[in-house]
Design a protein around this motif. Structure first.
Motif, short mmCIF file in Angstrom:
data_model
loop_
_atom_site.label_atom_id
_atom_site.label_comp_id
_atom_site.label_asym_id
_atom_site.label_seq_id
_atom_site.Cartn_x
_atom_site.Cartn_y
_atom_site.Cartn_z
N GLY A 20 134.49 73.84 63.43
CA GLY A 20 135.29 72.64 63.25
C GLY A 20 134.48 71.55 62.57
N ILE A 21 135.04 70.35 62.54
CA ILE A 21 134.37 69.24 61.86
C ILE A 21 133.11 68.84 62.62
N TYR A 22 132.01 68.84 61.91
CA TYR A 22 130.71 68.50 62.49
C TYR A 22 130.35 67.04 62.19
N ARG A 23 130.63 66.61 60.97
CA ARG A 23 130.45 65.22 60.55
C ARG A 23 131.62 64.85 59.65
N ILE A 24 132.05 63.60 59.73
CA ILE A 24 133.16 63.18 58.86
C ILE A 24 133.02 61.70 58.54
N ALA A 25 133.36 61.35 57.30
CA ALA A 25 133.40 59.95 56.87
C ALA A 25 134.79 59.67 56.32
N ASN A 26 135.31 58.51 56.62
CA ASN A 26 136.67 58.11 56.21
C ASN A 26 137.72 59.07 56.77
N ALA A 32 137.62 68.40 65.22
CA ALA A 32 138.91 68.88 64.72
C ALA A 32 138.72 70.24 64.04
N PRO A 33 139.70 71.11 64.12
CA PRO A 33 139.55 72.46 63.56
C PRO A 33 139.52 72.47 62.03
N ILE A 34 139.00 73.56 61.50
CA ILE A 34 139.00 73.77 60.06
C ILE A 34 140.41 74.05 59.60
N THR A 35 140.80 73.50 58.46
CA THR A 35 142.17 73.71 57.97
C THR A 35 142.33 75.13 57.44
N ASN A 36 143.58 75.55 57.36
CA ASN A 36 143.87 76.88 56.85
C ASN A 36 143.45 77.03 55.38
N LEU A 37 143.63 75.96 54.60
CA LEU A 37 143.26 76.03 53.19
C LEU A 37 141.74 76.14 53.03
N ALA A 38 140.99 75.42 53.87
CA ALA A 38 139.53 75.49 53.80
C ALA A 38 139.05 76.90 54.13
N LEU A 39 139.69 77.51 55.13
CA LEU A 39 139.34 78.88 55.48
C LEU A 39 139.65 79.85 54.35
N ILE A 63 127.21 78.76 56.61
CA ILE A 63 127.08 78.10 57.91
C ILE A 63 127.94 76.85 58.01
N GLY A 64 128.50 76.43 56.89
CA GLY A 64 129.32 75.23 56.91
C GLY A 64 130.17 75.09 55.67
N LEU A 65 131.07 74.15 55.71
CA LEU A 65 131.92 73.82 54.56
C LEU A 65 131.87 72.31 54.36
N LEU A 66 131.64 71.89 53.13
CA LEU A 66 131.68 70.47 52.79
C LEU A 66 132.95 70.22 52.00
N CYS A 67 133.87 69.49 52.61
CA CYS A 67 135.18 69.27 51.99
C CYS A 67 135.35 67.82 51.59
N ILE A 68 135.79 67.60 50.36
CA ILE A 68 136.05 66.26 49.84
C ILE A 68 137.54 66.14 49.57
N ASN A 69 138.17 65.16 50.19
CA ASN A 69 139.62 64.98 50.07
C ASN A 69 139.93 63.57 49.57
N VAL A 70 140.51 63.49 48.39
CA VAL A 70 140.84 62.20 47.79
C VAL A 70 142.32 61.91 47.99
N ASP A 71 142.64 60.74 48.54
CA ASP A 71 144.02 60.34 48.80
C ASP A 71 144.66 59.89 47.48
N ALA A 125 134.27 65.67 54.78
CA ALA A 125 134.16 66.36 56.07
C ALA A 125 133.21 67.53 55.96
N LEU A 126 132.25 67.58 56.88
CA LEU A 126 131.32 68.70 56.97
C LEU A 126 131.71 69.55 58.16
N HIS A 127 132.09 70.78 57.91
CA HIS A 127 132.52 71.69 58.98
C HIS A 127 131.40 72.63 59.38
N SER A 128 131.29 72.88 60.66
CA SER A 128 130.39 73.91 61.16
C SER A 128 131.15 75.23 61.22
#
Length: 220
Positions: free
Chosen positions: A48-54, A64-71, A109-117, A38-41
């Motif tokens: 919030g989420i600007y681009r997302i895959a999966n 979707a909004p940025i999560t509290n942990l990402a902030l 200017i953004g956050l790039l978040c990688i989340n593995v299930d 997820a790439l957040h603006s």
């Protein structure tokens, strides 16, 4: 820690985020369907989420909004966070990493978040990591050489192209070296210093012959 203050992003900031869209897709393609990227603006007017895959991993989509942990990771100010664990509303456990995206002035200017299930079945996870049509080590296919210097890069490319040409029965023996040089020219190999004598040596022909083939290409 420092105070997080979101600002209005500029058009050039959005150009950076847009350029990262292919990075989002590339990471997701590499790690498979159980890894959300997820790439957040960080635009104060539309954070919030600007681009997302999966996005099915967390059930989110663009906007979707940025999560509290990402902030929290943003507030820590560490460009690449340590891995941390999170849990979705559907009780999926995730292993996550957050990277701060900055513009030329160093402003976030953004956050790039990688989340593995982590709850994905191991067989499904491995299948996503190694698709059925993927070439496995030892199987036939195009090898990739991770060169340590320019000479290795040129040499490995020449050998690869040479192998491809030699395996093509449609190319007569008298035209093989010329075809190798033509393909190497198309790959831009001869922009590298010293590539012509090295290619000549590997093809067991003279430098003058390589120059001759190249002059013929320039006339086309």
């Amino acid at each position: 820690m420092h105070t997080v203050e979101l600002k209005q992003l500029t058009p050039s900031d959005y150009e950076i985020l847009d350029a990262l869209a292919t990075v989002v897709e590339g990471i997701a393609a590499s790690f498979g369907e159980h890894t959300e990227v997820a790439l957040h603006s960080l635009d104060k007017n539309s954070a919030g989420i600007y681009r997302i895959a999966n996005g099915h991993v967390t059930g989110r989509s663009p906007g979707a909004p940025i999560t509290n942990l990402a902030l929290m990771k943003l507030k820590e100010g560490k460009d690449v966070s340590d891995s941390y664990f999170a849990r979705t509303e559907t009780n999926r456990e995730l292993k996550s990493t957050t990277t701060i995206v900055r513009n030329g002035a160093g402003d976030p200017i953004g956050l790039l978040c990688i989340n593995v299930d982590l709850g994905a079945p191991i067989q499904s996870f491995l299948k996503a990591m190694v698709p059925m049509d993927c070439t496995l080590p030892g199987a036939s296919g195009t090898p990739e050489t991770f060169a340590r210097n320019q000479e290795e890069s040129v040499s490995s490319t020449v050998e690869l192209v040479k192998t491809q040409v030699l395996s093509d029965d449609q190319i007569t023996p008298s035209k093989r070296n010329r075809e190798v040089v033509t393909r190497l020219h198309g790959l831009g190999i001869f922009n590298y210093k010293g590539s012509i004598p090295l290619t000549a040596s590997l093809l067991d022909i003279s430098k003058d012959t390589v120059y001759l083939y190249l002059r013929g290409l320039e006339k086309k």
